[in-house]
Design an enzyme around this catalytic site. Structure first.
Site, PDB file in Angstrom:
ATOM      1  N   GLU A   1       0.819  -1.214   0.000  1.00 18.90           N
ATOM      2  CA  GLU A   1       0.000   0.000   0.000  1.00 18.90           C
ATOM      3  C   GLU A   1       0.852   1.262   0.000  1.00 18.90           C
ATOM      4  OE1 GLU A   1      -2.965   0.256  -0.694  1.00 18.90           O
ATOM      5  OE2 GLU A   1      -3.475  -1.860  -0.612  1.00 18.90           O
TER       6      GLU A   1
ATOM      7  N   TYR B   1      -6.645   6.368   4.136  1.00 20.25           N
ATOM      8  CA  TYR B   1      -6.720   5.375   3.067  1.00 20.25           C
ATOM      9  C   TYR B   1      -5.965   4.097   3.450  1.00 20.25           C
ATOM     10  CZ  TYR B   1      -5.433   2.495  -0.731  1.00 20.25           C
ATOM     11  OH  TYR B   1      -5.225   1.375  -1.467  1.00 20.25           O
TER      12      TYR B   1
ATOM     13  N   ASP C   1      -9.480   6.193  -2.303  1.00 13.89           N
ATOM     14  CA  ASP C   1      -8.277   6.635  -3.006  1.00 13.89           C
ATOM     15  C   ASP C   1      -8.739   7.326  -4.289  1.00 13.89           C
ATOM     16  OD1 ASP C   1      -9.160   4.537  -4.567  1.00 13.89           O
ATOM     17  OD2 ASP C   1      -7.137   3.989  -5.179  1.00 13.89           O
TER      18      ASP C   1
END
Length: 338
Positions: A40, A125, A143
């Site tokens: 991520e 996020y 996102d």
DNA sequence: GATACGTGGCC
DNA sequence: TGGCCAAGTAT
């Protein structure tokens, strides 16, 4: 406001579609929260092809398979592992997060959303992504993909990057996140943005949730504030090589500086280099700047400035260099030793 | 709210 | 080509 029934239809259509055509990324084959986090963070403002194409993800996790394995790694080593990905602060924060996990969570990755969110470099996020992808917790995420999808789905004619817009997107994300299959659902949502609900040419004809979508002009959405204008910059550097010692003069960006900790060719004022031969000229972009890089042959006498050091030419591969300087040095050294 | 932060792909 | 954009976060 959304009826439960509509939300369930949206979720199941999306999940069914994802099971058919969803990509098989390496981070979708693991539930290790550290591995999920690394993916991520790498993917923040960075496209899948960039992360996957040059093997960043696999190489990074081979070197740092656990939080403990990175917590004591040298700065130059972690920056080298990140070289080419940009936003180098990310890997420093990754190390800080790993240290926090070791010091405050006994080396065990936290499971609570609030604890994950408290880790350095992890925002709303990424916290939602780790909680849903690693632990299958029903946490929303927003996102750029999700913002694009929801702005079109609800034909949202306000800016998505304002405070109110951000709040609205997170509210929709919270209302729509699947309570039963959040991992699949969040993956599917982002995959939809990547494959179907794309920025320039959305494939509405084959969209699995087209019957839910309210916009008639998808490419006009989402609305965002205009970008900052590009600024032109000249960067004057020199190539200084000590033949006898086989060393090269480099400058290390300070803690507060751009590309902190990364090495590059030393800069000098124009008047110090004006009579020197120009060895190389290249353009490159960084954030909202367009930079023209000039590299001159260094003068005979050089005064070392702060954070400059002679480095063995053999150590160049192990030093973290920003991409433009890595490329420039490859060219320059090839010419130099030709 | 505004801004800084890297890089490569796309058209 | 030049401008836009991408699995954002911190200040």
């Amino acid at each position: 406001m959304l009826a439960t029934q509509q939300a369930q239809a949206f979720q199941s259509s999306l999940i069914d579609w994802f099971k058919e055509v969803g990509k098989d990324y390496p981070w979708r084959q693991t539930t290790d929260p550290w591995h999920i986090l690394v993916s991520e963070v790498m993917l923040q403002q960075t496209q899948v092809a960039t992360v996957l194409g040059k093997g960043f993800y696999t190489r990074f996790l081979e070197r740092y398979p656990t939080p403990a394995s990175i917590s004591n790694a040298p700065e130059q080593e972690i920056l080298s592992a990140w070289e080419g990905l940009g936003y180098y602060r990310r890997v420093r924060n990754l190390q800080k997060a790993a240290r926090a996990i070791c010091e405050n969570h006994e080396g065990v990755f936290p499971t609570q959303h609030s604890e994950i969110l408290d880790l350095p470099g992890i925002g709303q996020y990424t916290a939602g992504a780790v909680a849903s992808f690693a632990y299958n917790q029903s946490q929303p995420l927003v996102d750029a993909n999700v913002a694009r999808i929801f702005s079109r789905l609800f034909d949202y004619q306000e800016r998505v990057d304002s405070t109110a817009g951000t709040k609205q997107l997170w509210q929709w994300a919270g209302e729509l996140v699947s309570p039963s299959q959040p991992r699949l659902y969040n993956s599917a949502l982002m995959e939809l943005g990547q494959q179907i609900c794309t920025n320039k040419s959305p494939q509405c004809g084959i969209c699995p949730v087209k019957t839910c979508c309210q916009t008639s002009d998808p490419t006009s959405l989402p609305l965002k504030k205009a970008r900052k204008k590009t600024v032109l910059l000249d960067e004057l550097c020199m190539l200084a090589i000590d033949q006898k010692n086989q060393t090269i003069l480099l400058h290390k960006a300070s803690d507060s500086a751009r590309r902190s900790g990364m090495w590059k060719l030393p800069e000098r004022q124009a008047h110090e280099l004006e009579n020197q031969p120009l060895l190389l000229q290249r353009n490159y972009a960084i954030t909202h700047h367009k930079v023209t890089l000039y590299v001159y042959q260094a003068p005979e006498k050089i005064e070392l400035l702060e954070d400059e050091a002679w480095q063995p030419l053999t150590s160049l591969d192990a030093l973290p260099l920003p991409s433009p300087f890595r490329r420039a040095l490859n060219t320059l050294l090839k010419d130099h030793f030709a």
